[in-house]
Design an enzyme around this catalytic site. Structure first.
Site, short mmCIF file in Angstrom:
data_model
loop_
_atom_site.label_atom_id
_atom_site.label_comp_id
_atom_site.label_asym_id
_atom_site.label_seq_id
_atom_site.Cartn_x
_atom_site.Cartn_y
_atom_site.Cartn_z
N CYS A 1 8.87 -6.36 0.16
CA CYS A 1 10.02 -7.28 0.13
C CYS A 1 9.66 -8.70 -0.27
O CYS A 1 10.54 -9.56 -0.34
CB CYS A 1 10.73 -7.28 1.48
SG CYS A 1 9.75 -8.05 2.80
N CYS B 1 -14.57 -5.08 9.65
CA CYS B 1 -13.90 -3.83 10.01
C CYS B 1 -13.52 -2.97 8.80
O CYS B 1 -13.20 -1.80 8.96
CB CYS B 1 -12.66 -4.10 10.87
SG CYS B 1 -11.27 -4.83 9.99
N CYS C 1 11.37 -6.06 6.30
CA CYS C 1 11.67 -4.74 5.73
C CYS C 1 11.11 -3.57 6.54
O CYS C 1 11.23 -2.42 6.11
CB CYS C 1 11.16 -4.65 4.29
SG CYS C 1 9.36 -4.63 4.16
N HIS D 1 5.09 -0.86 7.49
CA HIS D 1 3.88 -0.80 8.31
C HIS D 1 2.81 -1.61 7.59
O HIS D 1 2.57 -1.42 6.39
CB HIS D 1 3.42 0.66 8.46
CG HIS D 1 2.06 0.80 9.04
ND1 HIS D 1 1.82 0.63 10.39
CD2 HIS D 1 0.87 1.08 8.47
CE1 HIS D 1 0.52 0.81 10.62
NE2 HIS D 1 -0.07 1.08 9.47
N HIS E 1 -2.53 -3.13 12.28
CA HIS E 1 -2.54 -3.30 13.74
C HIS E 1 -3.13 -4.66 14.09
O HIS E 1 -3.86 -5.26 13.29
CB HIS E 1 -3.37 -2.20 14.39
CG HIS E 1 -2.74 -0.86 14.27
ND1 HIS E 1 -2.91 -0.06 13.16
CD2 HIS E 1 -1.92 -0.18 15.11
CE1 HIS E 1 -2.21 1.06 13.33
NE2 HIS E 1 -1.61 1.01 14.51
N ASP F 1 -9.50 -9.08 19.63
CA ASP F 1 -10.93 -9.38 19.48
C ASP F 1 -11.23 -10.30 18.29
O ASP F 1 -12.28 -10.23 17.68
CB ASP F 1 -11.73 -8.07 19.35
CG ASP F 1 -11.31 -7.24 18.15
OD1 ASP F 1 -10.42 -7.66 17.37
OD2 ASP F 1 -11.88 -6.15 17.97
N ARG G 1 -6.99 -10.38 15.96
CA ARG G 1 -7.43 -9.86 14.65
C ARG G 1 -6.32 -8.97 14.11
O ARG G 1 -6.11 -7.87 14.57
CB ARG G 1 -8.72 -9.06 14.79
CG ARG G 1 -9.15 -8.36 13.49
CD ARG G 1 -10.51 -7.69 13.60
NE ARG G 1 -10.61 -6.77 14.72
CZ ARG G 1 -10.45 -5.43 14.62
NH1 ARG G 1 -10.17 -4.87 13.46
NH2 ARG G 1 -10.58 -4.67 15.70
N CYS H 1 -5.48 -6.65 11.53
CA CYS H 1 -6.22 -5.75 10.64
C CYS H 1 -5.17 -5.11 9.72
O CYS H 1 -4.40 -4.25 10.15
CB CYS H 1 -6.93 -4.72 11.52
SG CYS H 1 -7.96 -3.58 10.62
#
Length: 133
Positions: free
Chosen positions: A50, A65, A99, A102, A105, A109, A117, A119
């Site tokens: 979006c 990570c 919108c 996903h 997360h 930490d 954080r 991620c």
């Protein structure tokens, strides 16, 4: 805030298959494969679905990570946090507030000043470089 909505057919036509799987079906890109994992470009990261502004590059850090990591969103209202108990874990999912895409997360930490954080999957983002001054 007005929600940005499309039908599943419209999302499939707009996004490539990996973007659709991650943004709309909550999949995850493989670690260390995303185009923004190591980038140092100065700018603002927008939602690929979006175009909402999500993160400023000044909050990006190398967490090791395998995904782009940020210690804060551009505004708290840019994301929605959702309890995620999938895969036998308890995590906090973050989605685009505009919108519902996903994004990834958030974990407790990260570095100061927030200790968080975020991620985030690269395929969910579009980096708009800041103009050189």
């Amino acid at each position: 805030m007005t929600k940005f909505t499309k039908t599943e057919e419209e999302w499939k036509a707009m996004l490539d298959p990996e973007q659709y799987n991650v943004c709309r079906l909550k999949a995850t890109e493989r670690p260390f494969t995303g185009k923004y994992n190591s980038t140092k470009t100065d700018g603002v990261y927008h939602c690929v679905c979006c175009d909402a502004a999500l993160f400023d590059s000044t909050t990006k850090f190398d967490s090791g990570c395998g995904w782009p990591s940020f210690y804060a969103p551009i505004e708290d209202s840019a994301m929605v946090e959702i309890r995620d108990t999938s895969h036998g874990m308890i995590r906090t999912e973050v989605t685009c507030a505009t919108c519902d895409a996903h994004l990834g997360h958030v974990f407790p930490d990260g570095p100061p000043p927030t200790g968080l954080r975020y991620c985030i999957n690269s395929v969910c983002l579009n980096l708009v470089p800041r103009a050189a001054e």
